[in-house]
Design a protein around this motif. Structure first.
Motif, PDB file in Angstrom:
ATOM      1  N   ARG A  41      -6.558   1.642 -10.804  1.00  0.00           N
ATOM      2  CA  ARG A  41      -5.669   1.346  -9.686  1.00  0.00           C
ATOM      3  C   ARG A  41      -5.886   2.347  -8.565  1.00  0.00           C
ATOM      4  N   ALA A  42      -6.064   1.839  -7.374  1.00  0.00           N
ATOM      5  CA  ALA A  42      -6.175   2.697  -6.200  1.00  0.00           C
ATOM      6  C   ALA A  42      -4.846   3.419  -6.010  1.00  0.00           C
ATOM      7  N   ASN A  91       0.795  -1.230   0.000  1.00  0.00           N
ATOM      8  CA  ASN A  91       0.000   0.000   0.000  1.00  0.00           C
ATOM      9  C   ASN A  91       0.828   1.282   0.000  1.00  0.00           C
ATOM     10  N   SER A 126      -2.174   1.628  -4.038  1.00  0.00           N
ATOM     11  CA  SER A 126      -1.798   0.271  -4.422  1.00  0.00           C
ATOM     12  C   SER A 126      -0.435   0.213  -5.104  1.00  0.00           C
ATOM     13  N   VAL A 130     -10.939  -0.521  -2.210  1.00  0.00           N
ATOM     14  CA  VAL A 130     -11.232   0.774  -1.590  1.00  0.00           C
ATOM     15  C   VAL A 130     -12.616   0.721  -0.952  1.00  0.00           C
ATOM     16  N   THR A 140      -8.082  -1.929  -6.827  1.00  0.00           N
ATOM     17  CA  THR A 140      -8.777  -0.957  -7.680  1.00  0.00           C
ATOM     18  C   THR A 140      -9.797  -0.192  -6.837  1.00  0.00           C
ATOM     19  N   ASP A 141     -10.248   0.941  -7.400  1.00  0.00           N
ATOM     20  CA  ASP A 141     -11.272   1.735  -6.716  1.00  0.00           C
ATOM     21  C   ASP A 141     -12.624   1.517  -7.389  1.00  0.00           C
ATOM     22  N   SER A 168      -9.804  -0.180   3.487  1.00  0.00           N
ATOM     23  CA  SER A 168      -9.175  -0.076   2.175  1.00  0.00           C
ATOM     24  C   SER A 168      -7.763  -0.643   2.243  1.00  0.00           C
TER      25      SER A 168
END
Length: 174
Positions: free
Chosen positions: A125-126, A98, A129, A142, A119-120, A157
């Protein structure tokens, strides 16, 4: 087992919370049997403890392992435990980390695992991440709603929340 950080309970709920019962949430694989192995003390742990827990779980018959954790020291003992589990036929799903960079964490970094990024809600991609060529797949990570303690629910998350989505899907295939 006691979940001092409510991390393992949240992850387990994503994988296998009871479904079709009108209560709370449903995990991806309702009928999956879980073998919880506590490898941390409080909210932190050592790679050697994870190695011991992984080896023990595989020796008890675990063939699908979720590793919603991240390490950056790349301990040889941990790598050897992952290689042992792989040689025994265990499929391992691991969180990439993270930090929002290309430094994919162990054990996701290693070829023996399925590396999962997050992913969000826009399926991108978050921001937190980790990413890179080691990543095999991405999943929701998320604001994931899952179990909290013995009677509640909470949003969390992280790639730790993405990995059990993949583990649950794989469990459905077995």
């Amino acid at each position: 087992t006691a979940d001092e950080c409510n991390h393992g309970t949240h992850v387990a709920g994503i994988i296998a919370a009871s479904g079709n019962n009108g209560v709370g949430i449903s995990g991806l694989a309702w009928n999956a049997r879980l073998l919880p192995v506590v490898v941390v003390n409080g909210c932190t742990g050592f790679e050697a403890n994870v190695a011991t827990g992984l080896t023990w779980a595989v020796d008890q018959g675990a063939r699908l392992v979720n590793m919603s954790l991240q390490f950056y020291a790349f301990n040889t003992v941990f790598l050897q435990a992952v290689q042992y589990a792989h040689a025994q036929g265990a499929l391992m799903v691991a969180a990439t980390g993270n930090n929002g960079n290309t430094n994919v964490a162990a054990p996701a970094k290693w070829n023996e695992t399925i590396a999962v990024a997050a992913t969000d809600n826009q399926d991108v991609r978050a921001a937190f991440s980790n990413f890179g060529p080691e990543v095999d797949i991405a999943a929701p990570g998320v604001n994931v709603w899952s179990l909290s303690g013995t009677a509640g629910y909470v949003y969390k998350s992280g790639t730790s929340m993405a990995a059990p989505h993949v583990t649950g899907a794989v469990a459905l295939l077995h």
